[in-house]
Design a protein around this motif. Structure first.
Motif, short mmCIF file in Angstrom:
data_model
loop_
_atom_site.label_atom_id
_atom_site.label_comp_id
_atom_site.label_asym_id
_atom_site.label_seq_id
_atom_site.Cartn_x
_atom_site.Cartn_y
_atom_site.Cartn_z
N THR A 172 -9.52 -73.32 41.29
CA THR A 172 -8.25 -74.18 40.74
C THR A 172 -7.22 -73.09 40.31
OG1 THR A 172 -9.06 -75.15 39.57
CG2 THR A 172 -8.44 -76.21 41.22
N VAL A 173 -6.22 -72.50 40.64
CA VAL A 173 -5.91 -71.85 39.98
C VAL A 173 -6.25 -71.40 38.12
CG1 VAL A 173 -3.39 -70.56 39.40
CG2 VAL A 173 -3.79 -71.20 41.48
N GLN A 174 -5.91 -73.24 38.09
CA GLN A 174 -6.36 -73.12 36.63
C GLN A 174 -7.96 -73.43 36.24
OE1 GLN A 174 -5.70 -76.75 34.42
NE2 GLN A 174 -6.97 -77.31 33.88
N ALA A 175 -8.64 -72.10 36.48
CA ALA A 175 -10.17 -71.75 37.22
C ALA A 175 -11.40 -72.98 35.81
CB ALA A 175 -10.18 -70.02 36.44
N ALA A 176 -11.99 -73.51 36.20
CA ALA A 176 -12.91 -74.12 35.30
C ALA A 176 -14.27 -74.53 36.04
CB ALA A 176 -12.13 -75.40 34.44
N ALA A 177 -14.70 -73.30 35.73
CA ALA A 177 -16.20 -73.36 36.87
C ALA A 177 -17.26 -74.25 36.10
CB ALA A 177 -16.62 -71.83 37.45
#
Length: 250
Positions: A172-177
């Motif tokens: 997602t654009v809100q990166a949260a790997a």
């Protein structure tokens, strides 16, 4: 701000409808419930839904089914492009052109069925038997670990509050790997938005706060806001505080 906090999962938007077609009329009771949840999903990785939990863990398990038995673990750990490779293998399989990895796995339906079953077994052990109680945020959490938090007993002083549920994912654009245990290990630690026509006013988020001093009121005061996307207004032309003047000695 909306763009930076965008949690739309385009990977799910691409694959979920096609996975549902593969499973049409050919799954067990537990799988059917999971597929019903995915069918109603809007493909947003929200903290309070079960669908992003099922999908994101499922995608990892698909990679495990395809690769783990064939590639030694120490080699697989070096395979940084693994997710993209699995996506491409799935695209070809769904297009009716399965390569040897999927063929050797028993075909696309078998690969998806086996990985989904592994997903549900794992989640049942960690989240409970009732899928209605499953939530992405129960698994997907961020921890801003201070360097000293790894030292006992300082771990009770630094970041003793535990993890904070967070939406989004690695795609997602809100990166949260995230790691295998759901711990978020990648993202935008500082988010900043400013109107270039008015440089005196901006909006910030710094996770977990501006200070690394555990005794400071600004040590972790932005943690929840960072996770939820509640930006702090900053006015540049109205500085507050004391003025310190440094003069060289004569």
């Amino acid at each position: 701000q909306t763009l930076q906090m965008d949690q739309v999962n385009l990977q799910a938007k691409e694959f979920v409808p096609q996975f549902l077609e593969v499973f049409k009329g050919s799954s067990g009771k537990q799988e059917e419930e999971a597929l019903r949840i995915l069918k109603k999903w809007n493909h947003i990785d929200s903290v309070d839904e079960a669908a992003p939990l099922i999908f994101n863990v499922w995608m990892k398990k698909i990679g495990d089914v395809l690769l783990k038995e064939e590639i030694p673990e120490e080699t697989l750990n070096l395979f940084n492009g693994r997710r993209s490779a699995v996506d491409e293998l799935l695209r070809r399989g769904l297009d009716g052109k399965p390569g040897p990895w999927i063929v050797d796995g028993g075909g696309l339906e078998q690969v998806l069925a086996k990985s989904l079953q592994q997903t549900l077994t794992e989640l049942e052990e960690t989240q409970g038997k009732d899928m209605a109680d499953w939530e992405w945020g129960n698994y997907h959490q961020v921890r801003f670990n201070h360097p000293l938090s790894s030292v006992t007993p300082l771990n009770y002083l630094f970041n003793s509050g535990g993890g904070v549920p967070i939406g989004g994912s690695s795609v997602t654009v809100q990166a949260a790997a995230f790691l295998d245990d759901g711990t978020v290990n990648h993202g935008g630690s500082w988010r900043f938005v400013i109107d270039l026509a008015d440089m005196n006013q901006g909006y910030h988020l710094v996770g977990p706060g501006q200070s690394g001093n555990v005794k400071s009121e600004w040590y972790d005061d932005q943690l929840d806001d960072w996770a939820e996307g509640t930006y702090h207004k900053t006015v540049m032309n109205e500085p507050k505080g004391d003025k310190l003047t440094l003069k060289p000695s004569k």
